[in-house]
Design an enzyme around this catalytic site. Structure first.
Site, PDB file in Angstrom:
ATOM      1  N   TRP A   1       0.823  -1.207   0.000  1.00  0.00           N
ATOM      2  CA  TRP A   1       0.000   0.000   0.000  1.00  0.00           C
ATOM      3  C   TRP A   1       0.858   1.259   0.000  1.00  0.00           C
ATOM      4  CZ3 TRP A   1      -4.066  -1.871  -1.786  1.00  0.00           C
ATOM      5  CH2 TRP A   1      -4.528  -3.116  -1.366  1.00  0.00           C
TER       6      TRP A   1
ATOM      7  N   ASP B   1      -1.510   7.010   6.139  1.00  0.00           N
ATOM      8  CA  ASP B   1      -2.568   6.062   5.833  1.00  0.00           C
ATOM      9  C   ASP B   1      -2.732   5.159   7.050  1.00  0.00           C
ATOM     10  OD1 ASP B   1      -4.200   4.017   4.973  1.00  0.00           O
ATOM     11  OD2 ASP B   1      -2.931   3.398   3.294  1.00  0.00           O
TER      12      ASP B   1
ATOM     13  N   LYS C   1     -11.800  -1.772   8.102  1.00  0.00           N
ATOM     14  CA  LYS C   1     -11.001  -2.551   9.051  1.00  0.00           C
ATOM     15  C   LYS C   1     -11.485  -2.318  10.491  1.00  0.00           C
ATOM     16  CE  LYS C   1      -7.900  -2.867   5.568  1.00  0.00           C
ATOM     17  NZ  LYS C   1      -7.587  -4.021   4.755  1.00  0.00           N
TER      18      LYS C   1
END
Length: 356
Positions: free
Chosen positions: A99, A166, A190
């Site tokens: 990511w 992030d 999440k």
């Protein structure tokens, strides 16, 4: 049979969130209408957004001068939207996994990117150390938790420039000094809500500083000025997010949640570290994620990997297959996962080991 949900995302939600959201799908705010069919500009839904914003600020102790946004597009859109709004000449990025690499790729479309360090040579099983952020960088970007490889940065880095992070997979699992950041963003699927909404915490004074022309929809200022209502927001995930935020407050807030998360991770890592059959993929304990515990079979037992997945499934343990890029196993211990599920997984591992 009780099911234990270890999926990495979309992932487990609290029963409080699921029940209240299900009820609102039938009848929202005693309107006689479903949350799925009411106007996002109704006073009833505006109250949802206002309360959710207030709870984010309360739980994360967000200082004055920051706005909380609920946007679409996922964290992947933020990979481009962040540099579009904040990168003037140069930005610094830490490469800790897939990511982070995707964020770096997007940032290079808007200016110079200094990758201060990369964990690629270690197959991202180690958080790089001893890196330096250039003082002339517009910002420093990092990914706090790496779901695929099971590493995590659990303390706010000390750098001389503003930060962007992030926090998709560990937001609300630890206290954060928000004042160090120009932007924090997180996909909801999440630790907050079903997929479909992204939370952004943005520093108002840092906006409108870049020279480029930014499309209206991709400007943070657009959404700040309209309170996340510039276009139709993802109504249902925002409502579910509010339920999760209420649940977190009922647990005692972020510091209490962190204690619970640490206890769950400690129990599972201990079981792995003392096992004759399993081994953690992240060896440095200070680099280990408490959200995503990644482990594999020791080489001499590698042939039993599929057998263990099947055995665990028969015990009601769901979602522990590792990411396709790394294989093995991954147990995601997000906030909503109870200790009971960790106990079930540990017992399953020990039973399987005794059989083989």
């Amino acid at each position: 049979m009780k099911k234990h949900n270890f999926y990495a995302g979309p992932s487990i939600l609290s029963q409080y969130t699921i029940k209240n959201t299900a009820d609102a799908i039938i009848d929202f705010a005693d309107m006689g209408l479903s949350i799925l069919e009411i106007s996002h500009r109704s006073k009833q839904f505006q109250a949802v957004v206002d309360e959710a914003v207030a709870l984010v600020k309360e739980l994360l102790e967000v200082p004055e001068g920051y706005s909380v946004l609920f946007l679409g597009g996922g964290a992947s859109l933020q990979f481009a939207m962040a540099p579009m709004n904040f990168l003037n000449t140069k930005a610094a990025y830490l490469d800790t996994g897939v990511w982070a690499s995707k964020a770096i790729k997007e940032a290079k479309l808007f200016g110079e990117v200094d990758v201060v360090a990369s964990g690629k040579e270690s197959k991202y099983t180690v958080i790089p150390k001893d890196w330096t952020v250039p003082a002339d960088a517009d910002y420093f970007h990092y990914t706090s938790n790496n779901t695929i490889y099971g590493t995590e940065i659990r303390k706010d880095p000390e750098v001389s420039v503003p930060m962007i992070c992030d926090m998709s997979s560990d937001i609300f699992s630890r206290p954060v000094d928000v004042s160090k950041y120009d932007l924090i963003y997180a996909g909801a699927q999440k630790n907050l809500a079903p997929s479909g909404v992204t939370i952004c915490i943005v520093k108002d004074a840092a906006l409108d500083k870049v020279k480029r022309v930014i499309p209206t929809m991709l400007k943070y200022k657009t959404h700040v000025d309209k309170g996340s209502m510039f276009n139709t927001p993802p109504v249902l995930p925002i409502f579910a997010a509010l339920q999760t935020l209420k649940y977190y407050k009922s647990l005692g807030g972020i510091r209490e949640i962190e204690k619970m998360d640490l206890a769950k991770a400690e129990k599972l890592y201990e079981a792995i570290d003392t096992s004759k059959m399993f081994v953690a993929t992240v060896q440095n304990k200070e680099d280990r994620s408490i959200m995503n515990v990644c482990f594999v079979m020791k080489p001499e037992y590698a042939e039993f990997e599929k057998d263990f997945i099947d055995f665990a499934t028969s015990k009601g343990i769901m979602g522990i297959k590792g990411h396709r890029d790394v294989g093995g196993f991954r147990a995601s211990l997000y906030n909503a996962l109870p200790m009971e599920s960790v106990d079930a997984l540990v017992e399953c591992m020990r039973e399987f080991e005794s059989l083989h």
